[in-house]
Design a protein around this motif. Structure first.
Motif, PDB file in Angstrom:
ATOM      1  N   LEU A  58       0.806  -1.215   0.000  1.00  0.00           N
ATOM      2  CA  LEU A  58       0.000   0.000   0.000  1.00  0.00           C
ATOM      3  C   LEU A  58       0.842   1.270   0.000  1.00  0.00           C
ATOM      4  O   LEU A  58       0.363   2.338  -0.355  1.00  0.00           O
ATOM      5  N   LEU A  59       2.120   1.113   0.398  1.00  0.00           N
ATOM      6  CA  LEU A  59       2.983   2.284   0.446  1.00  0.00           C
ATOM      7  C   LEU A  59       3.105   2.918  -0.938  1.00  0.00           C
ATOM      8  O   LEU A  59       3.089   4.140  -1.088  1.00  0.00           O
ATOM      9  N   GLY A  60       3.205   2.058  -1.969  1.00  0.00           N
ATOM     10  CA  GLY A  60       3.299   2.570  -3.336  1.00  0.00           C
ATOM     11  C   GLY A  60       2.094   3.429  -3.687  1.00  0.00           C
ATOM     12  O   GLY A  60       2.226   4.493  -4.315  1.00  0.00           O
ATOM     13  N   ASP A  61       0.940   2.969  -3.269  1.00  0.00           N
ATOM     14  CA  ASP A  61      -0.291   3.707  -3.537  1.00  0.00           C
ATOM     15  C   ASP A  61      -0.259   5.062  -2.831  1.00  0.00           C
ATOM     16  O   ASP A  61      -0.611   6.097  -3.406  1.00  0.00           O
ATOM     17  N   ALA A  62       0.175   5.041  -1.569  1.00  0.00           N
ATOM     18  CA  ALA A  62       0.241   6.287  -0.804  1.00  0.00           C
ATOM     19  C   ALA A  62       1.236   7.255  -1.444  1.00  0.00           C
ATOM     20  O   ALA A  62       0.953   8.450  -1.584  1.00  0.00           O
ATOM     21  N   ILE A  63       2.402   6.724  -1.859  1.00  0.00           N
ATOM     22  CA  ILE A  63       3.421   7.595  -2.456  1.00  0.00           C
ATOM     23  C   ILE A  63       2.885   8.241  -3.733  1.00  0.00           C
ATOM     24  O   ILE A  63       3.005   9.454  -3.931  1.00  0.00           O
ATOM     25  N   SER A  64       2.259   7.442  -4.593  1.00  0.00           N
ATOM     26  CA  SER A  64       1.845   8.010  -5.877  1.00  0.00           C
ATOM     27  C   SER A  64       0.734   9.039  -5.687  1.00  0.00           C
ATOM     28  O   SER A  64       0.738  10.091  -6.319  1.00  0.00           O
ATOM     29  N   HIS A  65      -0.191   8.768  -4.782  1.00  0.00           N
ATOM     30  CA  HIS A  65      -1.247   9.745  -4.528  1.00  0.00           C
ATOM     31  C   HIS A  65      -0.680  10.998  -3.864  1.00  0.00           C
ATOM     32  O   HIS A  65      -1.116  12.112  -4.144  1.00  0.00           O
ATOM     33  N   ALA A  66       0.288  10.772  -2.963  1.00  0.00           N
ATOM     34  CA  ALA A  66       0.874  11.920  -2.264  1.00  0.00           C
ATOM     35  C   ALA A  66       1.646  12.813  -3.227  1.00  0.00           C
ATOM     36  O   ALA A  66       1.890  13.984  -2.946  1.00  0.00           O
ATOM     37  N   ALA A  67       2.043  12.261  -4.376  1.00  0.00           N
ATOM     38  CA  ALA A  67       2.837  13.035  -5.335  1.00  0.00           C
ATOM     39  C   ALA A  67       2.014  14.131  -6.026  1.00  0.00           C
ATOM     40  O   ALA A  67       2.569  15.118  -6.508  1.00  0.00           O
TER      41      ALA A  67
ATOM     42  N   THR B 214       3.318   8.443 -17.343  1.00  0.00           N
ATOM     43  CA  THR B 214       2.829   7.400 -18.235  1.00  0.00           C
ATOM     44  C   THR B 214       1.535   6.777 -17.733  1.00  0.00           C
ATOM     45  O   THR B 214       0.564   6.631 -18.477  1.00  0.00           O
ATOM     46  N   VAL B 215       1.553   6.363 -16.458  1.00  0.00           N
ATOM     47  CA  VAL B 215       0.443   5.582 -15.929  1.00  0.00           C
ATOM     48  C   VAL B 215      -0.489   6.427 -15.061  1.00  0.00           C
ATOM     49  O   VAL B 215      -1.662   6.114 -14.920  1.00  0.00           O
ATOM     50  N   GLY B 216       0.054   7.484 -14.471  1.00  0.00           N
ATOM     51  CA  GLY B 216      -0.778   8.355 -13.656  1.00  0.00           C
ATOM     52  C   GLY B 216      -0.786   7.982 -12.189  1.00  0.00           C
ATOM     53  O   GLY B 216      -0.432   6.868 -11.799  1.00  0.00           O
ATOM     54  N   VAL B 217      -1.213   8.937 -11.389  1.00  0.00           N
ATOM     55  CA  VAL B 217      -1.222   8.816  -9.936  1.00  0.00           C
ATOM     56  C   VAL B 217      -2.104   7.658  -9.467  1.00  0.00           C
ATOM     57  O   VAL B 217      -1.756   6.899  -8.563  1.00  0.00           O
ATOM     58  N   VAL B 218      -3.248   7.517 -10.123  1.00  0.00           N
ATOM     59  CA  VAL B 218      -4.258   6.602  -9.595  1.00  0.00           C
ATOM     60  C   VAL B 218      -3.863   5.139  -9.796  1.00  0.00           C
ATOM     61  O   VAL B 218      -4.081   4.300  -8.929  1.00  0.00           O
ATOM     62  N   LEU B 219      -3.241   4.842 -10.948  1.00  0.00           N
ATOM     63  CA  LEU B 219      -2.973   3.436 -11.251  1.00  0.00           C
ATOM     64  C   LEU B 219      -1.524   3.023 -11.028  1.00  0.00           C
ATOM     65  O   LEU B 219      -1.171   1.861 -11.200  1.00  0.00           O
ATOM     66  N   MET B 220      -0.672   3.976 -10.628  1.00  0.00           N
ATOM     67  CA  MET B 220       0.758   3.665 -10.551  1.00  0.00           C
ATOM     68  C   MET B 220       1.056   2.533  -9.584  1.00  0.00           C
ATOM     69  O   MET B 220       1.956   1.725  -9.811  1.00  0.00           O
ATOM     70  N   SER B 221       0.291   2.438  -8.493  1.00  0.00           N
ATOM     71  CA  SER B 221       0.640   1.406  -7.508  1.00  0.00           C
ATOM     72  C   SER B 221       0.476   0.005  -8.103  1.00  0.00           C
ATOM     73  O   SER B 221       1.127  -0.934  -7.659  1.00  0.00           O
ATOM     74  N   ALA B 222      -0.366  -0.134  -9.127  1.00  0.00           N
ATOM     75  CA  ALA B 222      -0.490  -1.438  -9.781  1.00  0.00           C
ATOM     76  C   ALA B 222       0.839  -1.870 -10.384  1.00  0.00           C
ATOM     77  O   ALA B 222       1.187  -3.051 -10.365  1.00  0.00           O
ATOM     78  N   MET B 223       1.611  -0.893 -10.901  1.00  0.00           N
ATOM     79  CA  MET B 223       2.894  -1.234 -11.513  1.00  0.00           C
ATOM     80  C   MET B 223       3.919  -1.643 -10.472  1.00  0.00           C
ATOM     81  O   MET B 223       4.921  -2.276 -10.786  1.00  0.00           O
TER      82      MET B 223
ATOM     83  N   ILE C 236      -1.229   5.123  16.136  1.00  0.00           N
ATOM     84  CA  ILE C 236      -1.929   4.806  14.883  1.00  0.00           C
ATOM     85  C   ILE C 236      -1.146   3.743  14.119  1.00  0.00           C
ATOM     86  O   ILE C 236       0.063   3.825  13.990  1.00  0.00           O
ATOM     87  N   LYS C 237      -1.848   2.722  13.642  1.00  0.00           N
ATOM     88  CA  LYS C 237      -1.191   1.617  12.944  1.00  0.00           C
ATOM     89  C   LYS C 237      -0.878   2.000  11.497  1.00  0.00           C
ATOM     90  O   LYS C 237      -1.423   2.957  10.952  1.00  0.00           O
ATOM     91  N   GLU C 238      -0.009   1.190  10.870  1.00  0.00           N
ATOM     92  CA  GLU C 238       0.508   1.562   9.560  1.00  0.00           C
ATOM     93  C   GLU C 238      -0.591   1.704   8.497  1.00  0.00           C
ATOM     94  O   GLU C 238      -0.575   2.642   7.709  1.00  0.00           O
ATOM     95  N   ASP C 239      -1.550   0.761   8.475  1.00  0.00           N
ATOM     96  CA  ASP C 239      -2.570   0.837   7.420  1.00  0.00           C
ATOM     97  C   ASP C 239      -3.382   2.124   7.535  1.00  0.00           C
ATOM     98  O   ASP C 239      -3.690   2.783   6.545  1.00  0.00           O
ATOM     99  N   THR C 240      -3.692   2.516   8.778  1.00  0.00           N
ATOM    100  CA  THR C 240      -4.436   3.754   8.984  1.00  0.00           C
ATOM    101  C   THR C 240      -3.605   4.960   8.564  1.00  0.00           C
ATOM    102  O   THR C 240      -4.109   5.879   7.909  1.00  0.00           O
ATOM    103  N   ALA C 241      -2.323   4.940   8.944  1.00  0.00           N
ATOM    104  CA  ALA C 241      -1.447   6.054   8.595  1.00  0.00           C
ATOM    105  C   ALA C 241      -1.363   6.195   7.073  1.00  0.00           C
ATOM    106  O   ALA C 241      -1.415   7.312   6.533  1.00  0.00           O
ATOM    107  N   LEU C 242      -1.243   5.063   6.375  1.00  0.00           N
ATOM    108  CA  LEU C 242      -1.185   5.104   4.911  1.00  0.00           C
ATOM    109  C   LEU C 242      -2.464   5.700   4.342  1.00  0.00           C
ATOM    110  O   LEU C 242      -2.430   6.565   3.462  1.00  0.00           O
ATOM    111  N   GLY C 243      -3.597   5.245   4.870  1.00  0.00           N
ATOM    112  CA  GLY C 243      -4.874   5.754   4.397  1.00  0.00           C
ATOM    113  C   GLY C 243      -4.999   7.249   4.622  1.00  0.00           C
ATOM    114  O   GLY C 243      -5.434   7.994   3.743  1.00  0.00           O
ATOM    115  N   LEU C 244      -4.559   7.684   5.808  1.00  0.00           N
ATOM    116  CA  LEU C 244      -4.638   9.114   6.132  1.00  0.00           C
ATOM    117  C   LEU C 244      -3.808   9.946   5.165  1.00  0.00           C
ATOM    118  O   LEU C 244      -4.297  10.904   4.560  1.00  0.00           O
ATOM    119  N   VAL C 245      -2.543   9.568   5.031  1.00  0.00           N
ATOM    120  CA  VAL C 245      -1.637  10.354   4.183  1.00  0.00           C
ATOM    121  C   VAL C 245      -2.127  10.352   2.742  1.00  0.00           C
ATOM    122  O   VAL C 245      -2.171  11.390   2.079  1.00  0.00           O
TER     123      VAL C 245
END
Lengths: 275, 375
Positions: free
Chosen positions: B44-53, B206-215, B96-105
């Motif tokens: 999930l970190l990848g997802d958080a990073i790309s959205h945070a970008a 190339t892939v965008g913020v929303v789908l980057m974590s899939a890569m 706060i646990k990691e999953d919550t922190a990721l969701g928040l950020v």
């Protein structure tokens, strides 16, 4: 190889560790002479694992000093081997038994250099010592609990250390493997190594170890098993939770020493005991 | 024919070649690094990073009034990195646990990114158009110099991974043991995450913020199915990423109105589905075959055991009983017949009359062994 006999292997002074406001270790002093096989015993939450982790600088103390052969851990870390709790890693990780054991050489290899045939040979030798050489190429998820423990032990062996810290090496291990591990530990002690083992089974302390530290946040007692592994100290360590202690099970059944529960607080009489 | 045509485009068509090369580079780098993220349970970190970008892209534009990819990518990288450090410090300093922190950020950063983008769209200048391509990516706009930037940064990432191979392995498998050996695991952790941030930012265009974590997640999840070795997993993951990148680019170029980024993600998803289904040992198909085999073995033993129990009521252990009687003792009547035939082919039972089955002497021995084992 340098001769370390006679000096103190580990000195711990005024050590205090707290997680948030709760003290986990309180003002602990501990001297461990070279060449002993020492058990750390105490109830759950007594700070046994934390004590090891502070000595290894994995946890930072609020106060206190630790030295290994009179110097800081950083200066002496090549002399130290570590067996973490088996449950601390993901056993589905894509790595072979041999690769895990070779990790014991990473410290000596230093940055960037990869293990080569020399490391491979050392790792295979260590696996042979723990009777796991046939498993070298296996992926670690295919191992039983006892085999996992022996792999961790082999990894510590290739560290070729003077002092070993082991966190519950008998946890989840069958009786045969336990005997095998004990004789390996005793072999290491005979070779002049110092071993510090977090241990849960009070029944076997006298059989397995020659030195013991009783810990419950504070250090209750530390010294030769014969002198400090007493009813009084155990009662101080475990409080009301010790129902009885079968101290002399290796001798005769009639000579069992029974400690009555000093109070009625304990929820389960056998909680701390394996019997 | 279609393949040949696509192949020709790949070599001679500038746009197709650029997009395919860019997507392949992105696939290799994110696939390789994604292995670590997946193994460290940081998918999930990848997802958080790309959205945070996203707010980083918007802020970079607001501050510089520039739209050159380099400026925007640097903004994205800084925001992604800050977001990650924020997650780590929330986990370390609060309950706060990691999953919550990721969701928040993720949500806070992405939300402010969207607000900033909307604000920029409403600005009176015309310069801002095109910033929203960072949401879903716009691979067709990739230019040769973008691909060169991606390839050189990606190359640096792969070289660092190669040099610190054993250190990163230690970090992912047993970081407290690594710390006891004297390796600075905190620094290695931040370094690995920084590489991940760079890899993600490389893919945003190339892939965008929303789908980057899939890569990041998908190639590694697929690769894990096929191998039990870290090296093979990283290599396979990079290969899967590259295959998805190139095939996504080609498919979208050969069809009108096919967006590249989402097509790449669909390609890698297909690889994941196939891997989860048919990879040896870990694949679902293999698991199913294995469990069917076990089940058959058990059914056969049950029938043999039942027949033995019935025969024990008689003085003659080879007394025959009908399949119908055995069927009443079992869950499924048809399975009893199949099991009896299998037992007969092993010579453990024999068909003595039209529907009568009896144990052979060998069958009696086997039944006794099974009964003994069960005890």
């Amino acid at each position: 190889m340098a001769n370390y006999s006679g000096s103190l292997a580990i000195e711990v002074e005024d050590l205090t560790v707290a997680y948030r406001e709760t003290p986990v270790l309180w003002d602990v002093d501990l001297n461990v002479p070279t060449g002993v096989l020492m058990a750390i015993v105490g109830p759950n939450g007594a700070g046994k694992t934390t004590l090891i982790k502070v000595i290894l600088r994995l946890v930072h103390p609020a106060a206190g000093r630790v030295s290994i052969y009179g110097q800081s851990y950083a200066a002496q870390r090549r002399l130290v081997g570590y067996v973490p709790q088996r449950g601390s890693v993901d056993w589905d990780f894509p790595i072979s038994v041999l690769d895990v054991v070779m990790m014991g050489r990473y410290g000596a290899l230093g940055w960037i250099r990869r293990p080569r045939s020399k490391e491979r040979t050392l790792a295979l030798e260590a696996l042979e010592k723990v009777g796991m050489e046939a498993f070298a190429a296996r992926q670690i998820s295919q191992l039983s609990g006892g085999q996992q423990q022996r792999v961790f032990l082999a990894r510590a062996l290739v560290q070729d250390a003077q002092i070993y810290f082991m966190d519950e090496p008998f946890q989840g291990v069958d009786a045969t493997t336990e005997r095998a591990i004990v004789s390996l530990l005793q072999e290491l002690r005979a070779a002049g190594k110092t071993l510090v083992v977090v241990h849960h089974d009070l029944q076997t302390v006298i059989d397995y170890f020659d030195w013991v530290t009783l810990l419950n946040v504070r250090r209750i007692a530390s010294g030769p098993v014969k002198e400090v592994f007493t009813e009084k100290n155990l009662r101080l360590t475990y409080g009301g939770r010790v129902a009885f202690l079968n101290r002399n099970m290796h001798e005769h059944d009639e000579t069992q020493t029974v400690i009555d529960r000093p109070d009625r607080e304990g929820d389960s009489p056998n909680r701390q005991m394996r019997d | 024919m279609l393949i040949l045509e696509l192949g020709r485009d790949l070599i001679f068509d500038y746009t197709v070649r650029t997009v395919a090369l860019g997507s392949a580079t992105l696939g290799v780098v994110s696939g390789a690094l994604g292995s670590y993220a997946v193994l460290r349970k940081q998918s999930l970190l990848g997802d958080a990073i790309s959205h945070a970008a996203l707010p980083g892209v918007a802020l970079a534009f607001l501050l510089t009034q520039e739209k050159t990819p380099l400026v925007l990518v640097i903004g994205a990288a800084i925001a992604g990195w800050v977001g990650t450090l924020l997650v780590m410090s929330i986990v370390n300093n609060t309950r706060i646990k990691e999953d919550t922190a990721l969701g928040l950020v993720l949500s806070v950063f992405f939300g402010s990114g969207l607000v900033l983008l909307t604000f920029i769209q409403k600005m009176p200048t015309a310069k801002q158009s095109g910033l929203d391509t960072f949401l879903f990516g716009h691979a067709a706009a990739l230019m040769e110099r973008d691909v060169i930037t991606m390839a050189s940064l990606g190359g640096i990432i792969l070289i660092v991974m190669q040099l610190l191979w054993k250190e990163f392995k230690l970090l992912c498998f047993d970081s407290s043991f690594g710390a006891s050996l004297g390796f600075p695991m905190r620094i290695l952790d931040v370094l690995l995450i920084t590489l991940l941030v760079v890899a993600i930012v490389l893919g945003l265009q190339t892939v965008g913020v929303v789908l980057m974590s899939a890569m990041i997640v998908a190639p590694a999840a697929a690769a894990r199915q096929w191998t039990d070795r870290l090296g093979a997993m990283v290599a396979l993951s990079a290969l899967f990423g590259a295959i998805a990148g190139v095939s996504g680019a080609l498919i979208s170029s050969s069809m009108v109105h096919m967006p590249t980024g989402p097509t790449i993600v669909l390609c890698i998803s297909a690889i994941v589905v196939v891997s989860i289904a048919i990879a040896p040992n870990r694949g679902l198909v293999w698991n199913w075959i294995r469990s069917q085999r076990e089940r058959r073995k058990l059914q056969i033993e049950v029938v043999l055991n039942d027949l033995y129990a019935l025969a024990s009521q008689h003085t003659d252990l080879q007394h025959s009983h009908s399949a119908a009687v055995l069927g009443t003792m079992s869950v499924s009547y048809s399975n009893v017949r199949i099991s009896l035939k299998e037992l007969a082919s092993r010579g453990w039972v024999e068909n003595v009359s039209s529907d009568g089955w009896a144990l052979t002497p060998e069958g009696i021995v086997q039944a006794q062994q099974i009964a003994h084992r069960g005890r």
